[in-house]
Design an enzyme around this catalytic site. Structure first.
Site, mmCIF file in Angstrom:
data_model
loop_
_atom_site.group_PDB
_atom_site.id
_atom_site.type_symbol
_atom_site.label_atom_id
_atom_site.label_comp_id
_atom_site.label_asym_id
_atom_site.label_seq_id
_atom_site.Cartn_x
_atom_site.Cartn_y
_atom_site.Cartn_z
ATOM 1 N N SER A 1 0.848 -1.184 0.000
ATOM 2 C CA SER A 1 0.000 0.000 0.000
ATOM 3 C C SER A 1 0.893 1.247 0.000
ATOM 4 O O SER A 1 1.748 1.390 -0.872
ATOM 5 C CB SER A 1 -0.972 -0.040 1.180
ATOM 6 O OG SER A 1 -1.990 0.918 1.026
ATOM 7 N N TRP A 2 0.751 2.156 0.971
ATOM 8 C CA TRP A 2 1.620 3.341 1.026
ATOM 9 C C TRP A 2 3.081 2.923 1.203
ATOM 10 O O TRP A 2 3.999 3.643 0.819
ATOM 11 C CB TRP A 2 1.150 4.251 2.151
ATOM 12 C CG TRP A 2 1.883 5.522 2.371
ATOM 13 C CD1 TRP A 2 2.382 5.976 3.558
ATOM 14 C CD2 TRP A 2 2.202 6.560 1.418
ATOM 15 N NE1 TRP A 2 2.974 7.217 3.402
ATOM 16 C CE2 TRP A 2 2.877 7.592 2.090
ATOM 17 C CE3 TRP A 2 1.977 6.699 0.055
ATOM 18 C CZ2 TRP A 2 3.337 8.748 1.475
ATOM 19 C CZ3 TRP A 2 2.433 7.857 -0.586
ATOM 20 C CH2 TRP A 2 3.096 8.854 0.119
#
Length: 400
Positions: free
Chosen positions: A232-233
């Site tokens: 994800s991030w």
């Protein structure tokens, strides 16, 4: 089409529901418990979301407590792990400044459940601390069966991920394959955010380098086989760290992002995009707050960003993101690198430019809807993701 409308017609609710289901192969949820919880939640009712997921978590936690009191260690362990996911899920829509007491409670209960679980785990899991500037970050170091030194997977989570969730999002899969695992919340994440007030920073090497120092001081770590995985991030944070930290044997970026800061302007209404850095702050904040009032999805993105980056207004958050970029830096990554994207993930648009700029040995896995793996972080296809990624890792770091 990808995996949508599984439990909710609301895409935000459904995405978070799928995220919980994604932990099932690794003991983080059970299908009946999850679906029956979802059925009790009216579409769009965030109060009910918190209440019902917490109620399920409380029930499963109480059952685990009864099992451990009766000497049923495996049953207790499995129950505590499922409670971790249900408590985490309960608070997911409370990411906004200032810290909501219910959000803090959901994290504390998640953490407490995991602490109970690791006492009963089949894996050797230690509570450890990693030096970070003048502070220390809490982490878990888990070891597989057999004797070391072990290859190590160091996990980098996302915007709203936690080190406890990381156990299901790569940790167990790694342990089963003989890797030791370091699970940690960096600034802006989980306990580092909630308990220490630390917020995100673009130069993530400042967070990872102390982890490498700590790992390399351990005799049970194979110094030549330390892997960094960001999801994800973390698909931005991990590659950013690898631009400066060259003791990493291999890098995996799932949902990789090349210039997330530059892309922040697309969160502005089209007619205001060119004013992001030059326009009147009061006017632009009013525009953004109006958009937040119209869209719960947009409000979630802005609120979460303000909280995790440490800002009071949406414009401050968007302007700050300009520092988050791999442009001009990606060529400094020296280790073999694997990029992964799901077919439906809009962040995938930012993966190809990163792949093009990499000069190290590289591969790009594109996961498809046809395989049930097209969503963000391949949610719903955790076993397939682990198979593809760890097969690549095994081949990469074990080559002569």
């Amino acid at each position: 089409m990808g995996l949508t409308d599984i439990g909710f017609t609301d895409p935000m609710f459904d995405g978070q529901f799928l995220r919980a289901l994604d932990t099932i192969p690794y003991g983080g949820a059970d299908i009946g418990e999850a679906f029956m919880t979802a059925r009790r939640i009216p579409v769009g009712d965030r109060d009910a979301w918190l209440t019902e997921w917490r109620a399920t978590a409380d029930r499963i936690y109480a059952q685990a407590e009864a099992s451990v009191a009766a000497g049923h260690r495996v049953s207790a362990y499995e129950g505590y792990l499922r409670a971790v996911t249900y408590y985490r899920t309960s608070g997911i829509f409370l990411y906004k400044p200032p810290l909501d007491p219910a959000f803090v409670k959901s994290y504390q209960q998640q953490k407490s459940s995991f602490q109970k679980a690791i006492e009963l785990s089949e894996w050797a899991i230690e509570n450890v601390t990693i030096p970070y500037e003048d502070k220390k970050l809490e982490a878990y170091f888990a070891k597989p069966h057999g004797s070391g030194p072990y290859p190590v997977l160091t996990m980098v989570g996302g915007y709203d991920g936690t080190k406890e969730e990381g156990f299901f999002a790569g940790g167990v899969a790694a342990l089963r394959r003989g890797y030791a695992v370091l699970l940690i919340d960096g600034p802006g994440q989980g306990g580092a955010l909630i308990e220490q007030g630390l917020v995100f920073r673009p130069d993530w090497e400042a967070v990872v380098t102390p982890q490498l120092d700590w790992l390399l001081a351990r005799p049970d770590v194979d110094a030549d086989r330390i892997v960094l995985m960001g999801r994800s991030w973390g698909g931005y944070l991990a590659p950013r760290a690898a631009t400066a930290e060259h003791r990493i044997a291999a890098l995996v970026a799932d949902a990789p992002q090349f210039t997330p800061g530059q892309n922040a302007k697309y969160l502005m209404p089209e007619q205001y995009r060119e004013q992001l850095y030059t326009g009147d702050a009061n006017e632009l904040n009013a525009v953004l707050e109006n958009e937040m009032a119209k869209s719960e999805g947009f409000a979630f993105t802005m609120d979460r960003g303000m909280l995790t980056h440490g800002f009071d207004t949406p414009l401050e958050y968007l302007r700050e993101t300009k520092h988050y970029t791999l442009k001009g830096l990606a060529a400094q990554i020296s280790c073999p690198t694997l990029l992964c994207t799901g077919e439906n993930d809009v962040r995938g648009n930012d993966a190809q430019p990163l792949f093009d700029e990499l000069t190290a040995p590289k591969e790009y896995f594109r996961f498809s809807n046809a395989d049930g793996a097209g969503e963000h972080d391949e949610a719903g296809a955790g076993a397939l993701f682990s198979q593809k990624v760890f097969d690549w890792l095994d081949d990469t770091i074990n080559r002569p």
